[in-house]
Enzyme design. Structure first.
Site, short mmCIF file in Angstrom:
data_model
loop_
_atom_site.label_atom_id
_atom_site.label_comp_id
_atom_site.label_asym_id
_atom_site.label_seq_id
_atom_site.Cartn_x
_atom_site.Cartn_y
_atom_site.Cartn_z
N LYS A 200 0.84 -1.20 0.00
CA LYS A 200 0.00 0.00 0.00
C LYS A 200 0.88 1.26 0.00
O LYS A 200 0.71 2.15 -0.81
CB LYS A 200 -0.91 -0.02 1.23
CG LYS A 200 -1.80 1.18 1.37
CD LYS A 200 -2.71 1.08 2.58
CE LYS A 200 -3.34 2.44 2.84
NZ LYS A 200 -4.24 2.44 3.99
N GLU A 206 10.58 -4.52 4.37
CA GLU A 206 10.67 -5.95 4.02
C GLU A 206 10.35 -6.14 2.54
O GLU A 206 11.04 -6.87 1.81
CB GLU A 206 9.67 -6.77 4.85
CG GLU A 206 10.00 -6.87 6.34
CD GLU A 206 9.43 -5.72 7.15
OE1 GLU A 206 9.06 -4.67 6.55
OE2 GLU A 206 9.35 -5.85 8.39
N GLY A 267 -4.71 -1.65 5.14
CA GLY A 267 -3.92 -2.79 4.65
C GLY A 267 -4.60 -4.12 4.92
O GLY A 267 -4.71 -4.97 4.04
N ARG A 268 -5.07 -4.31 6.14
CA ARG A 268 -5.66 -5.62 6.50
C ARG A 268 -7.06 -5.79 5.92
O ARG A 268 -7.68 -6.84 6.11
CB ARG A 268 -5.65 -5.80 8.02
CG ARG A 268 -6.29 -4.66 8.80
CD ARG A 268 -5.97 -4.77 10.29
NE ARG A 268 -6.41 -3.60 11.04
CZ ARG A 268 -5.70 -2.50 11.21
NH1 ARG A 268 -4.52 -2.38 10.64
NH2 ARG A 268 -6.16 -1.49 11.92
N GLU A 353 -4.55 -6.64 14.81
CA GLU A 353 -4.03 -5.33 14.43
C GLU A 353 -5.14 -4.28 14.53
O GLU A 353 -4.89 -3.11 14.77
CB GLU A 353 -3.44 -5.36 13.00
CG GLU A 353 -2.42 -4.26 12.77
CD GLU A 353 -1.72 -4.34 11.42
OE1 GLU A 353 -2.40 -4.20 10.39
OE2 GLU A 353 -0.49 -4.51 11.38
N HIS A 384 -5.00 -33.32 17.96
CA HIS A 384 -3.91 -34.18 18.44
C HIS A 384 -2.73 -33.36 18.94
O HIS A 384 -1.62 -33.86 19.04
CB HIS A 384 -3.48 -35.12 17.31
CG HIS A 384 -4.58 -36.08 16.96
ND1 HIS A 384 -4.76 -37.27 17.61
CD2 HIS A 384 -5.59 -35.98 16.07
CE1 HIS A 384 -5.82 -37.88 17.12
NE2 HIS A 384 -6.35 -37.12 16.17
N LYS A 508 9.56 -0.79 14.05
CA LYS A 508 10.13 -0.45 12.73
C LYS A 508 11.24 0.58 12.90
O LYS A 508 12.32 0.46 12.32
CB LYS A 508 9.06 0.16 11.83
CG LYS A 508 8.02 -0.79 11.31
CD LYS A 508 7.13 -0.04 10.32
CE LYS A 508 5.85 -0.80 10.02
NZ LYS A 508 4.91 -0.05 9.20
O1 F6P Z 1 3.34 -2.67 9.68
C1 F6P Z 1 2.00 -2.99 9.60
C2 F6P Z 1 1.48 -2.73 8.22
O2 F6P Z 1 1.38 -1.38 8.00
C3 F6P Z 1 0.15 -3.42 8.00
O3 F6P Z 1 -0.90 -2.71 8.50
C4 F6P Z 1 0.15 -3.59 6.53
O4 F6P Z 1 -0.79 -4.53 6.11
C5 F6P Z 1 1.57 -4.03 6.31
O5 F6P Z 1 2.33 -3.29 7.24
C6 F6P Z 1 2.11 -3.84 4.92
O6 F6P Z 1 2.05 -2.50 4.53
P1 F6P Z 1 2.20 -2.09 3.01
O7 F6P Z 1 1.10 -2.71 2.24
O8 F6P Z 1 2.15 -0.59 2.99
O9 F6P Z 1 3.53 -2.60 2.53
#
Ligand code: F6P
Length: 544
Positions: A200, A206, A267-268, A353, A384, A508
């Site tokens: 987003k 990452e 995002g979620r 979240e 199990h 972060k």
């Molecule tokens: O760090 C949390 C977050 O902002 C989530 O809310 C989001 O889904 C994820 O990181 C990834 O964010 P992006 O889509 O901006 O890379």
């Protein structure tokens, strides 16, 4: 709130309420405590509630103005107060002719324009019209994203595998651990690989790190051995899903290859936006639209069904009941479907979240429990492993049991015949958790007296059973929307902002600050003694 106090008094009056007694007292309980939403049947009769509890919970929802906040969300009001944003994932599945305005602009045409572009692109990749740099057909799609830009498509791809192209491969990379990308790239032919970079913000470290490494891998692999391929190869092998055009361009992806979404999509909550592109390629645009229709069906139910028959409202309030009045700390989601193996992980972000908050919408500390720990894996594996604690542990853990009447067509007769055994386990667990086995029942089996306490099951563990005919794209959409709105209801009752996530920021910032200490041995101001020692040990172990 007086309504909360009324529930507290009611809880005291109920005392040691027993599910056995509730069922004995009402022959029609199972029938009365069931609700149908679309293709989903919800049985909530195995909950520690009676008619009065449910009425009091509905009064609490009314006092908290859950319906008012719900309408404000659907209308596009900026209910994400800390980020001053509208919360309009529901617009992502609204029909073409709907009108939903943000800042005076109808957002629905834009949603459908992107869906149409995605559909075109997905169709081209599926039919071989979209080829790689060398003219080869795309055989593998690698989605690079994290959190909401990974969990939704990864979960849904697993869930809908029987609907997905079997002659294509879909892989999902999220972890900044290089091993994730390494394993995902293993055995791939770069000429046939399409990378979807999903972010987003397009600033998530990452994702950008993995995407950069993937780009270098591709250019190396497509080069002539002496020199990497030139950047024009990127255009055929990389597309971006983002709200941030400038960052996409900066990364080196042509914004013509970008599928956009908007800041009013959290995002979620973004999986049915452009973030779903990998899934759309897998299952095809028509199936993807069936999924969106499933979401929309539950949106409409949530918006219009009366409180007594409103499934997300009911589920949300039941969670409020256990967290608030039974001190339940966690909530288990236990799908009896191998295809839903990633469903609970998806829900963890959605729920934790959203509702892992400790101040109210005005910033004051809350005096009540907010979101539970959400966990679980598919049955029967959990049976199990950790079900022992569910049955005989000391904690109250409400659980959702999710199952389907029909196995998928392609299983064939022998494997399909196993389905009854799978579902027998679901039904048996619901029964055992609710009604247990009394000491008298154990004794009646001739068990030695000293063994009786060990073999007694207290029962009284509440569950919701969700049953549908089959796991189709529409049913998956319905299920996810059900949980989205359940989480919404709880956030509204707890008076928290379910749509921000400031709690992920500190880690972060600190990671960025600490990294030079690891790589260069730089002195980093503000490191505590424990972390300083750990970093020093790490460097020694790495031979630095
Ligand atoms: O760090 C949390 C977050 O902002 C989530 O809310 C989001 O889904 C994820 O990181 C990834 O964010 P992006 O889509 O901006 O890379």
């Amino acid at each position: 709130m007086p309504e909360w106090q009324a529930l507290a008094r009611h809880r005291e009056r109920l005392g040691e309420v027993r599910l056995r007694e509730l069922f004995d007292a009402d022959a029609r309980r199972a029938e009365r405590y069931g609700v149908q939403v679309g293709d989903l049947h919800l049985d909530y009769s195995k909950h520690l509630v009676n008619d009065e509890t449910l009425a009091l919970l509905r009064q609490l929802a009314e006092a908290a103005d859950v319906a008012g906040l719900r309408d404000a969300m659907f209308r596009g009001d900026k209910i994400n107060v800390t980020e001053r944003r509208a919360v309009l994932h529901t617009a992502l599945r609204a029909p073409r002719d709907a009108v939903i305005e943000v800042d005076g602009e109808n957002v629905v045409p834009g949603v459908h324009a992107v869906l149409d572009r995605m559909s075109d692109f997905a169709a081209q990749v599926r039919d071989g019209g979209w080829t790689g740099h060398t003219g080869a057909r795309i055989r593998t799609v690698v989605n690079i994203g994290i959190g909401g830009s990974d969990l939704g498509p990864a979960m849904a791809y697993e869930a809908l595998r029987p609907y997905a192209r079997r002659d294509m491969d879909f892989r999902f990379v999220s972890n900044v651990d290089g091993a994730d990308l390494h394993e995902a790239l293993h055995g791939l032919d770069a000429a046939e690989t399409l990378f979807i970079v999903a972010s987003k913000t397009f600033t998530t470290i990452e994702t950008i790190t993995n995407a950069t490494s993937a780009k270098n891998w591709l250019l190396d692999a497509l080069g002539d051995g002496d020199a990497p391929a030139d950047d024009s190869a990127v255009a055929r092998h990389f597309v971006a899903l983002s709200t941030n055009g400038p960052e996409v361009a900066k990364f080196g992806i042509d914004t013509a290859n970008m599928f956009e979404f908007w800041d009013w999509v959290g995002g979620r909550y973004s999986f049915d936006s452009a973030i779903g592109l990998s899934l759309m390629i897998a299952i095809g645009p028509d199936r993807f639209r069936e999924l969106l229709d499933g979401f929309h069906l539950v949106d409409e139910h949530f918006r219009t069904a009366p409180p007594e028959a409103n499934a997300p409202l009911l589920l949300g309030l039941l969670g409020v009941w256990y967290g608030g009045f039974f001190d339940a700390q966690s909530h288990a989601v236990l799908p009896y479907s191998h295809y839903l193996s990633k469903f609970t992980a998806y829900l963890q972000q959605l729920d934790m979240e959203s509702n892992g908050k400790s101040v109210d919408r005005a910033g004051r500390p809350v005096a009540w429990q907010t979101g539970p720990v959400v966990w679980g894996t598919p049955g029967t594996n959990g049976q199990h492993a950790y079900y022992q604690l569910l049955h005989q542990g000391t904690r109250m853990i409400p659980a959702d049991l999710i199952g389907f009447a029909r196995p998928v067509d392609e299983l064939g007769p022998e494997l399909a015949a196993q389905h009854d055994l799978l579902m027998a386990n679901l039904f048996a667990q619901g029964q055992a958790l609710a009604f247990g086995k009394t000491a008298e029942e154990v004794r009646a089996e001739g068990v030695a007296e000293e063994q009786v306490p060990h073999r007694t099951f207290d029962g009284n563990h509440p569950t919701t059973t969700v049953l549908a005919a089959e796991l189709s794209p529409s049913v998956l959409g319905q299920l996810i929307a059900l949980y989205e709105h359940k989480v919404f209801v709880q956030g509204a009752v707890w008076d928290i902002d379910s749509f921000d996530q400031w709690g992920v920021e500190l880690g972060k910032v600190l990671a960025k600050r600490v990294e030079p200490a690891l790589t260069e041995g730089a002195a980093v101001a503000g490191l505590d003694a424990s972390t300083t020692a750990l970093v020093a040990r790490y460097r020694r172990l790495r031979g630095r």
